[in-house]
Design a protein around this motif. Structure first.
Motif, mmCIF file in Angstrom:
data_model
loop_
_atom_site.group_PDB
_atom_site.id
_atom_site.type_symbol
_atom_site.label_atom_id
_atom_site.label_comp_id
_atom_site.label_asym_id
_atom_site.label_seq_id
_atom_site.Cartn_x
_atom_site.Cartn_y
_atom_site.Cartn_z
ATOM 1 N N GLY A 146 14.938 -8.253 20.289
ATOM 2 C CA GLY A 146 15.048 -7.107 19.393
ATOM 3 C C GLY A 146 16.100 -6.121 19.885
ATOM 4 O O GLY A 146 16.586 -6.214 21.023
ATOM 5 N N LYS A 147 16.402 -5.143 19.034
ATOM 6 C CA LYS A 147 17.390 -4.131 19.424
ATOM 7 C C LYS A 147 16.891 -3.298 20.601
ATOM 8 O O LYS A 147 17.680 -2.667 21.301
ATOM 9 C CB LYS A 147 17.707 -3.231 18.222
ATOM 10 C CG LYS A 147 18.488 -3.968 17.137
ATOM 11 C CD LYS A 147 18.783 -3.073 15.944
ATOM 12 C CE LYS A 147 19.343 -3.937 14.803
ATOM 13 N NZ LYS A 147 19.478 -3.170 13.551
ATOM 14 N N ASN A 148 15.574 -3.286 20.826
ATOM 15 C CA ASN A 148 15.020 -2.571 21.989
ATOM 16 C C ASN A 148 15.044 -3.437 23.251
ATOM 17 O O ASN A 148 14.420 -3.085 24.253
ATOM 18 C CB ASN A 148 13.592 -2.089 21.699
ATOM 19 C CG ASN A 148 12.648 -3.231 21.361
ATOM 20 O OD1 ASN A 148 13.035 -4.401 21.407
ATOM 21 N ND2 ASN A 148 11.409 -2.907 21.018
ATOM 22 N N LEU A 152 10.562 -10.229 20.869
ATOM 23 C CA LEU A 152 9.565 -10.011 19.811
ATOM 24 C C LEU A 152 9.244 -11.335 19.162
ATOM 25 O O LEU A 152 10.107 -12.221 19.080
ATOM 26 C CB LEU A 152 10.107 -9.052 18.748
ATOM 27 C CG LEU A 152 10.159 -7.587 19.166
ATOM 28 C CD1 LEU A 152 11.584 -7.149 19.393
ATOM 29 C CD2 LEU A 152 9.515 -6.731 18.098
ATOM 30 N N CYS A 182 15.281 -7.993 13.082
ATOM 31 C CA CYS A 182 15.338 -6.521 13.119
ATOM 32 C C CYS A 182 15.941 -5.964 11.833
ATOM 33 O O CYS A 182 15.623 -4.839 11.438
ATOM 34 C CB CYS A 182 16.174 -6.036 14.303
ATOM 35 S SG CYS A 182 15.334 -6.206 15.893
ATOM 36 N N CYS A 185 16.859 -2.035 10.658
ATOM 37 C CA CYS A 185 16.006 -1.068 11.382
ATOM 38 C C CYS A 185 16.677 -0.591 12.676
ATOM 39 O O CYS A 185 17.322 -1.374 13.376
ATOM 40 C CB CYS A 185 14.679 -1.754 11.713
ATOM 41 S SG CYS A 185 13.571 -0.759 12.708
ATOM 42 N N THR A 186 16.539 0.687 12.991
ATOM 43 C CA THR A 186 17.051 1.213 14.269
ATOM 44 C C THR A 186 16.015 2.153 14.906
ATOM 45 O O THR A 186 16.364 3.016 15.704
ATOM 46 C CB THR A 186 18.370 1.992 14.075
ATOM 47 O OG1 THR A 186 18.141 3.045 13.118
ATOM 48 C CG2 THR A 186 19.507 1.110 13.590
ATOM 49 N N ARG A 187 14.754 2.003 14.537
ATOM 50 C CA ARG A 187 13.734 2.972 14.978
ATOM 51 C C ARG A 187 13.667 3.113 16.491
ATOM 52 O O ARG A 187 13.511 4.200 17.019
ATOM 53 C CB ARG A 187 12.358 2.554 14.457
ATOM 54 C CG ARG A 187 12.195 2.860 13.008
ATOM 55 C CD ARG A 187 10.746 2.703 12.616
ATOM 56 N NE ARG A 187 10.672 2.378 11.201
ATOM 57 C CZ ARG A 187 9.541 2.164 10.563
ATOM 58 N NH1 ARG A 187 8.400 2.210 11.205
ATOM 59 N NH2 ARG A 187 9.555 1.883 9.278
ATOM 60 N N CYS A 188 13.749 1.971 17.193
ATOM 61 C CA CYS A 188 13.627 2.035 18.660
ATOM 62 C C CYS A 188 14.816 2.783 19.266
ATOM 63 O O CYS A 188 14.648 3.605 20.182
ATOM 64 C CB CYS A 188 13.522 0.627 19.249
ATOM 65 S SG CYS A 188 14.830 -0.489 18.693
ATOM 66 N N CYS A 242 8.050 0.333 16.900
ATOM 67 C CA CYS A 242 8.527 -0.885 16.236
ATOM 68 C C CYS A 242 7.564 -1.303 15.112
ATOM 69 O O CYS A 242 6.367 -1.475 15.341
ATOM 70 C CB CYS A 242 8.653 -2.019 17.260
ATOM 71 S SG CYS A 242 9.231 -3.541 16.485
ATOM 72 N N PRO A 243 8.092 -1.476 13.913
ATOM 73 C CA PRO A 243 7.214 -1.842 12.796
ATOM 74 C C PRO A 243 6.462 -3.150 13.009
ATOM 75 O O PRO A 243 5.355 -3.320 12.491
ATOM 76 C CB PRO A 243 8.159 -1.951 11.600
ATOM 77 C CG PRO A 243 9.535 -1.685 12.081
ATOM 78 C CD PRO A 243 9.484 -1.260 13.505
ATOM 79 N N TRP A 244 7.032 -4.057 13.794
ATOM 80 C CA TRP A 244 6.326 -5.323 14.052
ATOM 81 C C TRP A 244 5.063 -5.073 14.868
ATOM 82 O O TRP A 244 4.017 -5.688 14.621
ATOM 83 C CB TRP A 244 7.244 -6.308 14.780
ATOM 84 C CG TRP A 244 8.335 -6.826 13.894
ATOM 85 C CD1 TRP A 244 9.580 -6.283 13.722
ATOM 86 C CD2 TRP A 244 8.267 -7.961 13.023
ATOM 87 N NE1 TRP A 244 10.288 -7.022 12.804
ATOM 88 C CE2 TRP A 244 9.515 -8.051 12.364
ATOM 89 C CE3 TRP A 244 7.284 -8.911 12.746
ATOM 90 C CZ2 TRP A 244 9.797 -9.061 11.450
ATOM 91 C CZ3 TRP A 244 7.562 -9.917 11.835
ATOM 92 C CH2 TRP A 244 8.797 -9.989 11.198
HETATM 93 S S1 SF4 Z 1 12.084 -0.976 16.130
HETATM 94 FE FE1 SF4 Z 1 13.307 -2.035 14.553
HETATM 95 S S2 SF4 Z 1 15.274 -2.426 15.542
HETATM 96 FE FE2 SF4 Z 1 13.828 -1.928 17.170
HETATM 97 S S3 SF4 Z 1 13.057 -3.915 17.859
HETATM 98 FE FE3 SF4 Z 1 11.625 -3.182 16.293
HETATM 99 S S4 SF4 Z 1 12.378 -4.096 14.363
HETATM 100 FE FE4 SF4 Z 1 14.048 -4.268 15.864
#
Ligand code: SF4
Ligand code: B12
Ligand code: SF4
Length: 317
Positions: A146-148, A152, A182, A185-188, A242-244
């Motif tokens: 993931g971007k973090n 995942l 991902c 999404c950029t939440r992290c 993270c939405p996941w």
């Molecule tokens: S918060 Fe969004 S961008 Fe960061 S790992 Fe989760 S899905 Fe990916």
């Protein structure tokens, strides 16, 4: 009897691992990224990663006898509002007993079964080995990066540890997961309080609260201490948002990850008065033993620096 990948996965499921994948001993496809990360000093004082870099880039060097790598995921998530809301925050993974021991014991149970079934060689790792665990997990089909920077897994999230068994059994490898789930999404990246992500998937550990509170020796820079907001051991923000994880986190069935009282009781500053012997008795078998008593005293001083003007921590933090 000849053991196949499907047998191993069935036995892993019987032991209640979250998931199991198989990969070979081919070189790390992201060796150049590891080199660039180290060359830029992103690993700070974690010099052991530099020392182990050759092995991390080429699993054959980590274990010359192995022909396959079995990768295991272990869910450690527990719904724990008391821990989440405690003024002194400990990362979720560290709220139970030392996970290295808990997971390694379970990985070794699977390794024992492989030996009963004909494996002549098994070598188990959970976090402490000279191997790139996220990359081994990605290429054994268990998830995406993931971007973090976390591994995942679709339908799961990232609240799990990764462990491996290197074995001489010739097992059929799984196809790598090359898809990115991902999206836009950029939440992290947006939520990280210290702006530790240089770019998606590249973490400057020297700015990460997890590194600062667990791995770094010496004082925590003031600029970063101001952003800790009570985080005295590790940090979960880029996983929490993270939405996941928000959608799919479910409680683990493994007893060893049951949160202990740790710091969520009424005296979050008690390290101030504690002796080394008392610290060892209470926290010696938990991840907090890594920074030790002096490290935890430093972390408290830094984590509450924004609210406490002196380095002493007051009882009402
Ligand atoms: S918060 Fe969004 S961008 Fe960061 S790992 Fe989760 S899905 Fe990916
Ligand atoms: C050093 C270390 C840290 C450092 C540095 C983290 C980092 N992101 O590099 C610090 C102390 C900050 C840290 C923090 C945490 N860690 Co840590 N850490 C490690 C350790 C020991 C080595 C990681 C490493 O080599 N980093 C260097 C970077 C360059 O390598 P990498 O992250 O493995 O990335 C690989 C791939 O992503 C790939 N890659 C690079 N770029 C790209 C780009 C694309 C597109 C792709 C597909 C791949 C890719 O290349 C790299 C390998 O060559 C591993 C265990 C291990 N032996 O692997 C645990 C490990 C990564 N940590 C773990 C955990 C749980 C955490 C924390 C959540 C703990 C916490 N709550 O405080 C945080 C998460 C912070 C974060 N967002 O990464 C777990 C992760 C499980 C998972 N689901 O991913 C591991 C695997 C331990 C374990 N056995 O379970 N950690
Ligand atoms: S663990 Fe915390 S400080 Fe480290 S990258 Fe994630 S959000 Fe940032």
């Amino acid at each position: 009897m000849s053991v196949g990948s499907e047998d191993v996965k069935r036995w892993a499921a019987e032991l209640e691992f979250l998931a199991c994948g198989v990969t070979d001993l081919a070189p790390n496809a992201y060796a150049a990224e590891l080199d660039a990360w180290l060359a830029a000093g992103r690993g700070g004082t974690m010099r052991y990663i530099n020392r182990q870099a050759k092995k991390r880039k080429d699993p054959k060097l980590a274990d010359g006898e192995a022909r396959s790598v079995i990768v295991l995921l272990e869910n450690y998530y527990r719904h724990d509002p008391a821990g989440d809301e405690a003024p002194a925050k400990v990362a979720r993974y560290a709220r139970g007993r030392d996970y290295h021991a808990t997971m390694l014991t379970r990985v070794e149970q699977l390794a024992a079964r492989l030996r009963q079934q004909g494996a002549a060689h098994t070598r188990c790792y959970v976090d402490t080995g000279p191997v790139a665990e996220r990359e081994l997990a990605r290429r054994s089909g268990l998830g995406w990066i993931g971007k973090n920077a976390m591994l995942l897994r679709p339908g799961v999230g990232s609240w799990f540890f990764i462990g491996e068994i290197f074995t001489d059994l010739p097992l059929a490898p799984d196809a790598p997961m090359d898809t990115d789930h991902c999206g836009s999404c950029t939440r992290c990246l947006d939520a990280c309080p210290t702006d530790a992500f240089v770019e998606p998937r590249v973490l400057d550990a020297t700015r990460c609260i997890s590194y600062l509170t667990i791995e770094q020796r010496g004082p925590i820079p003031d600029e970063l201490a101001q952003k800790m907001e009570g985080r005295v051991f590790g940090c979960d923000i880029c996983n929490d948002v993270c939405p996941w994880n928000r959608r799919f986190a479910t409680d683990t069935s493994v007893a060893g990850y049951q949160p202990q009282q740790l710091l969520s009781d009424a005296q979050p500053n008690r390290f101030e008065q504690m002796t080394e012997a008392e610290f060892d008795a209470e926290f010696g078998s938990t991840p907090l033993s890594r920074p030790g008593l002096a490290g935890m005293q430093r972390n408290f001083a830094a984590a509450f620096a924004a609210t406490v003007p002196s380095t002493r921590v007051t009882p009402n933090v």
